[in-house]
Each structure stands twice: as C-alpha cells, then as structure tokens.
Design an enzyme around this catalytic site. Structure first.
Site, short mmCIF file in Angstrom:
data_model
loop_
_atom_site.label_atom_id
_atom_site.label_comp_id
_atom_site.label_asym_id
_atom_site.label_seq_id
_atom_site.Cartn_x
_atom_site.Cartn_y
_atom_site.Cartn_z
N ASP A 5 90.26 -11.41 112.63
CA ASP A 5 90.53 -10.34 111.67
C ASP A 5 89.30 -9.47 111.47
O ASP A 5 88.16 -9.92 111.67
CB ASP A 5 90.92 -10.92 110.30
CG ASP A 5 92.16 -11.79 110.36
OD1 ASP A 5 92.94 -11.65 111.31
OD2 ASP A 5 92.33 -12.61 109.43
N VAL A 6 89.52 -8.25 111.02
CA VAL A 6 88.42 -7.34 110.70
C VAL A 6 87.46 -8.00 109.71
O VAL A 6 86.24 -7.88 109.82
CB VAL A 6 88.95 -6.01 110.13
CG1 VAL A 6 87.81 -5.14 109.61
CG2 VAL A 6 89.74 -5.25 111.20
#
EC number: 5.4.99.-
Length: 313
Positions: A144-145
């Site tokens: 994920d970011v």
C-alpha cells in the site's frame, strides 16, 4: 502508450439468494464491484435488467437476467519521478529489490498522481520486465501507499513468470511488523477469514463469507500499555490483508483510521499513517534457484512512534 483495453460485458442470471434485492446491490454482489461503482454503472446506463434500463433502486427477481457493460479503466502511463528515499537493497539481471518509503505507490493507478516504485526505477534508468498490464509491468506483488518496506520487481520476463507463480503457490516468505491497538488474545494466532471489497466504500475491503481465502499468522513481540508490536507472516497477499484482519479481531494497526484505529492515539505517538512495515522477504531466486533473503529496518516515523509507545508504559 496508446489505445485502451476493451471493456468487460457480463450476462448473469439472478440467483435465488438475491431475489428482491436492489439492482445495484445485486450487481455488486455478483461481480465483486463496490456498491458505489455498481450504482454508477446503473445510473450511467451500462446495466440492463431483462432488457430494460432499471433505476438503481429497482428490485431484481430470481431468474432475471442482468447485463452489465463495465468500461475498462483508462491506461495509466509510468511517469519517471525520482524518489530519493527509495533504496535499492539488491539488484541483478533478473530482479531488483527495493525498500519502499511511505507515500509511494507500487505502480500508477487511476486517481494517483504521486510517485511510484516503477516511476522511481525508470528515473534511475532501470529496464523492467514488459510482462503484466502496461502500468504494472514487472510488478509481482505490491505494498500500500501507506505501508513501507521490501518489494521485489522483475527485470527479466523469466523472473516475472517464475516469481508470479511463486506468489500464487504461497512459497514466498513475507514478514511484516505492525503496531496494533490493545493486546490480541491469544498472543499468537492465525486469522483465516475471506476478504472481499467493501460493499459500500471504494478502496476499502472487509471480511465477508463470499470473499477470497486469506490467511494471516501473527505473534506478539512486545506488549505495552496501549499497543502491541506484532510479527506477521502472510500465506496469501490480498489487498489490505493485514489491515483488514487486524481490524476484524478488534486490534487495528495504530494510525489506520480507515479500518477503525483511534486517531487520538495516532496523534499522541506522532503517526500520520498505519504502523505497518514489510520487514523481511525471502524466495528462491528465479534464475539460480538459490534461496535469497532480504531484510529492512524501521523507518524513522515508525521507530519514533514505537519509542513513544514504550515510554507511555
């Protein structure tokens, strides 16, 4: 990069279990789309119910035929954007292993204009495998970011094929550390709960009976007054898997309000993202077959938050 992939056309007979449901709800359940995306398709005229365009609140009947044309997402180009904080842990002719900082996506996506791992590698002159979707070439797994840590990217076509299969076969060791709220009971355990898209929220996932099989193993490393530090190993690699599973047992990752974390605690320890880091990555090298293992250390923001949690004892 030119052209767009074709859209998807689905023709589905409504099962008995969805008799009487709204069209948008039935479409979401039958296709795996989010409720909001299904509603958009109905409103935009991309859905037929027994040959006519329904309102999204219209009810479906057992045996009715739903037809949906799902437009393909636009092709997103890889834009070379330097990311100085992204470090190269290992590189050879087949793979490059990076330590991804927070705030960097694995690859471009609709609505994301920030830096990516692929863009950072392109800016440094790396040539990546052309296998995979155009905007995800070389990507064999993702973070994920808001999650930092180790990611492997395939440089050769052979490496892409072998590593993708290794992840499918669940023979890649993926180790994470996470600081979660409270104290999981038992201290060591396995969460075996299927994960699916959240029916009402885009970009969010949830435990649901009709989801994809998802297995997470955890063990408590440190127990503190407000939070516990866990080591986590994944058998599967679903989107947001750790975040969803920890929230499901009422111990969300500290700093993860999307999945129910307390924003007051996050502010108290100085966190602006979930406390989750991909600490270890191990697999058989796609070319030589020899075992390779890589390790990462906590970034400064996570270390500072953990130190604060320890001090709060």
């Amino acid at each position: 990069m030119s052209g767009r992939p074709a859209g998807e056309h689905k023709v589905i007979s409504v099962p008995e279990g969805l008799d009487g449901e709204r069209v948008d709800v039935a479409l979401a359940r039958l296709t795996g789309l989010s409720r909001s995306r299904a509603s958009e398709l109905v409103a935009d005229g991309h859905v037929l119910l027994d040959g006519h365009r329904p309102a999204k609140s219209e009810r479906v009947l057992f045996g009715a035929v739903l037809e949906a044309t799902i437009p393909a997402p636009p092709v997103v180009e890889v834009v070379p954007i330097p990311v100085d904080a992204l470090s190269i842990v290992h590189e050879d002719d087949d793979i490059v292993v990076v330590d991804k900082p927070v705030g960097v996506a694995a690859h471009p996506g609709v609505g994301w204009t920030g830096p990516t791992v692929l863009g950072a590698l392109a800016a440094r002159g790396y040539r990546i495998s052309t296998s995979g979707a155009p905007e995800r070439q070389g990507i064999v797994h993702r973070l994920d970011v808001g999650t930092s840590g180790l990611m492997a990217v395939a440089k050769s076509e052979h490496a892409y094929t072998v590593l993708k299969q290794a992840f499918r076969d669940r023979v890649v060791d993926k180790t994470y550390h996470s600081l979660v709220q409270g104290h999981p009971d038992p201290h060591t355990g396995t969460i075996d709960a299927p994960i699916a898209r959240h029916p009402k929220h885009d970009f969010k996932f949830t435990v649901r009976a009709d989801g994809r099989a998802s297995v997470t193993h955890y063990a408590t490393l440190e127990a503190h007054r407000y939070a516990s530090l866990l080591t986590i190993k994944l058998e599967t690699g679903r989107t947001h898997q750790i975040r969803v599973h920890m929230a499901a047992i009422k111990h969300p990752c500290v700093g993860d309000p999307l999945y129910g974390a307390d924003p007051t605690l996050a502010a108290r320890v100085g966190l602006e993202r979930q406390w989750l880091h991909a600490l270890g990555l191990g697999f058989d090298h796609p070319r030589t077959g020899e075992r390779v293992d890589f390790a990462s250390t906590y970034p400064a923001d996570l270390q500072a938050a953990l130190d604060t949690v320890r001090d709060l004892d």
